[in-house]
Motif scaffolding. Structure first.
Motif, short mmCIF file in Angstrom:
data_model
loop_
_atom_site.label_atom_id
_atom_site.label_comp_id
_atom_site.label_asym_id
_atom_site.label_seq_id
_atom_site.Cartn_x
_atom_site.Cartn_y
_atom_site.Cartn_z
N SER A 108 -55.81 -0.56 -55.58
CA SER A 108 -56.37 -0.70 -54.15
C SER A 108 -55.27 -1.53 -53.42
N ASP A 109 -54.05 -1.84 -54.01
CA ASP A 109 -52.99 -2.18 -52.95
C ASP A 109 -52.16 -1.19 -52.42
N THR A 110 -52.54 0.07 -52.78
CA THR A 110 -51.85 0.90 -52.04
C THR A 110 -51.99 1.11 -50.36
N ALA A 111 -50.91 0.76 -49.90
CA ALA A 111 -51.23 0.27 -48.24
C ALA A 111 -49.90 0.26 -47.84
N GLU A 112 -49.82 0.22 -46.39
CA GLU A 112 -48.42 -0.03 -45.72
C GLU A 112 -48.48 -1.56 -45.22
N TYR A 113 -47.55 -2.11 -45.65
CA TYR A 113 -47.04 -3.65 -45.52
C TYR A 113 -46.07 -3.90 -44.34
N PHE A 114 -46.48 -4.73 -43.37
CA PHE A 114 -45.45 -5.16 -42.29
C PHE A 114 -45.27 -6.64 -42.25
N CYS A 115 -44.00 -6.94 -42.18
CA CYS A 115 -43.45 -8.26 -41.60
C CYS A 115 -43.76 -8.24 -40.15
N ALA A 116 -43.98 -9.55 -39.89
CA ALA A 116 -44.07 -9.83 -38.02
C ALA A 116 -43.63 -11.33 -38.01
N VAL A 117 -43.03 -11.26 -36.78
CA VAL A 117 -42.70 -12.72 -36.14
C VAL A 117 -42.84 -12.64 -34.82
N PRO A 118 -43.69 -13.81 -34.51
CA PRO A 118 -44.16 -13.70 -32.92
C PRO A 118 -43.05 -14.10 -32.05
N ARG A 119 -42.84 -13.56 -30.94
CA ARG A 119 -42.01 -14.15 -29.96
C ARG A 119 -42.56 -14.49 -28.60
N HIS A 120 -42.05 -15.63 -28.24
CA HIS A 120 -42.70 -15.98 -26.93
C HIS A 120 -44.25 -16.46 -27.29
N ASP A 121 -44.55 -16.71 -28.54
CA ASP A 121 -45.80 -17.29 -28.85
C ASP A 121 -47.00 -15.93 -28.84
N TYR A 122 -46.63 -15.09 -28.55
CA TYR A 122 -47.66 -13.79 -28.29
C TYR A 122 -47.27 -12.52 -28.91
N LYS A 123 -46.09 -12.16 -28.54
CA LYS A 123 -45.60 -10.75 -28.78
C LYS A 123 -45.17 -10.70 -30.23
N LEU A 124 -45.79 -9.81 -30.89
CA LEU A 124 -45.48 -9.60 -32.40
C LEU A 124 -44.22 -8.67 -32.51
N SER A 125 -43.10 -9.29 -33.25
CA SER A 125 -42.20 -8.39 -33.39
C SER A 125 -42.31 -7.89 -34.94
N PHE A 126 -42.53 -6.45 -35.29
CA PHE A 126 -42.86 -5.98 -36.70
C PHE A 126 -41.49 -5.52 -37.17
N GLY A 127 -41.52 -5.48 -38.52
CA GLY A 127 -40.54 -4.89 -39.13
C GLY A 127 -40.87 -3.27 -39.21
N ALA A 128 -40.22 -2.66 -39.92
CA ALA A 128 -40.50 -0.95 -39.92
C ALA A 128 -41.57 -0.56 -40.99
N GLY A 129 -41.90 -1.53 -41.72
CA GLY A 129 -43.01 -1.29 -42.59
C GLY A 129 -42.59 -0.81 -44.08
N THR A 130 -43.25 -1.08 -44.81
CA THR A 130 -43.15 -0.54 -46.33
C THR A 130 -44.37 0.03 -46.93
N THR A 131 -44.53 1.47 -47.12
CA THR A 131 -45.55 1.91 -47.92
C THR A 131 -45.35 1.75 -49.36
N VAL A 132 -46.62 1.10 -49.92
CA VAL A 132 -46.47 0.78 -51.36
C VAL A 132 -47.60 1.80 -51.84
N THR A 133 -47.35 2.55 -52.89
CA THR A 133 -48.20 3.54 -53.61
C THR A 133 -48.24 2.95 -54.92
N VAL A 134 -49.55 2.62 -55.32
CA VAL A 134 -49.76 2.15 -56.85
C VAL A 134 -50.40 3.32 -57.60
N ARG A 135 -49.57 3.77 -58.61
CA ARG A 135 -50.20 4.80 -59.52
C ARG A 135 -51.19 4.27 -60.67
N ALA A 136 -52.35 4.94 -60.74
CA ALA A 136 -53.29 4.34 -61.63
C ALA A 136 -52.76 4.48 -63.20
#
Lengths: 112, 115
Positions: A84-112
């Motif tokens: 169930s942890d299969t998902a896309e994960y994003f790291c983010a930093v807020p700029r000027h208190d409100y604009k979120l600046s995101f990384g490109a994302g990492t897709t995680v696929t967990v095989r059962a």
């Protein structure tokens, strides 16, 4: 300008394996850091956040992240993943208190 | 409470046509944000409303994009005329306060495909 970089584009692993996703940021001031997750077909949701204090942050679903100021990093970890942890994960930093600046994302696929 | 909702979930239009995306924030949230993710790229900030006022539209790509938030409730994002490079997923988010400590709650996104 602030930027956020995520090291891995796609990670594939088996259930019960440990997970670590890298995130590095470039910013010289006070830093607040977030990890967001998007499960298939669902909204982006906050996984955990760091504002100050203990650099080891616990989030939902057994995730944790460690802020290492000297390395400008905020890596996400989970000791034992589930399908169930299969998902896309994003790291983010807020700029000027409100604009979120995101990384490109990492897709995680967990095989059962 | 109901979450952030977006309509439509998916839109396919031809180059040169007009499309309007809608976002309904969580009730009581004065702050509303639009973001966009072009395929293979990171999610990027487009603009920020506080109630009905645009606080920051520095991320809007060009003047083909027009965002409104009438009455400080729902918001629309119109693309006119659409170009191929406008394809992507458009996310809306909202929160009560605009400080960095306030979590932004995201909608499911609208996937726009321009052919």
């Amino acid at each position: 300008a602030q930027s956020v970089s995520q090291h891995n584009h796609h990670v594939i692993l088996s259930e019960a394996a440990s997970l670590e996703l890298g995130c590095n940021y470039s910013y010289g001031g006070t830093v607040n850091l977030f990890w967001y997750v998007q499960y298939p077909g669902q909204h982006l949701q906050l996984l955990l956040k760091y504002f100050s204090g203990d650099p080891l942050v616990k989030g939902i679903k057994g995730f944790e992240a460690e802020f290492i100021k000297s390395k400008f990093s905020f890596n996400l970890r989970k000791p034992s993943v589930q399908w169930s942890d299969t998902a896309e994960y994003f790291c983010a930093v807020p700029r000027h208190d409100y604009k979120l600046s995101f990384g490109a994302g990492t897709t995680v696929t967990v095989r059962a | 409470e109901a979450g952030v909702t977006q309509f439509p979930s998916h839109s396919v239009i031809e180059k040169g046509q007009t499309v309007t995306l809608r976002c309904d924030p969580i009730s009581g949230h004065d702050n509303l944000y639009w973001y966009r993710r072009v395929m293979g790229k990171e999610i990027k900030f487009l603009l920020h409303f506080v109630k009905e006022s645009k606080q920051d539209e520095s991320g809007m790509p060009n003047n083909r994009f027009l965002a409104e938030r009438t009455g400080g409730t729902y918001s629309t994002l119109k693309v006119q005329p659409a170009e191929l490079e406008d394809s992507g997923v458009y996310f809306c988010a909202s929160n009560r306060g605009s400080g960095k400590r306030y979590e932004q709650y995201f909608g499911p996104g609208t996937r726009l495909t321009v052919t």
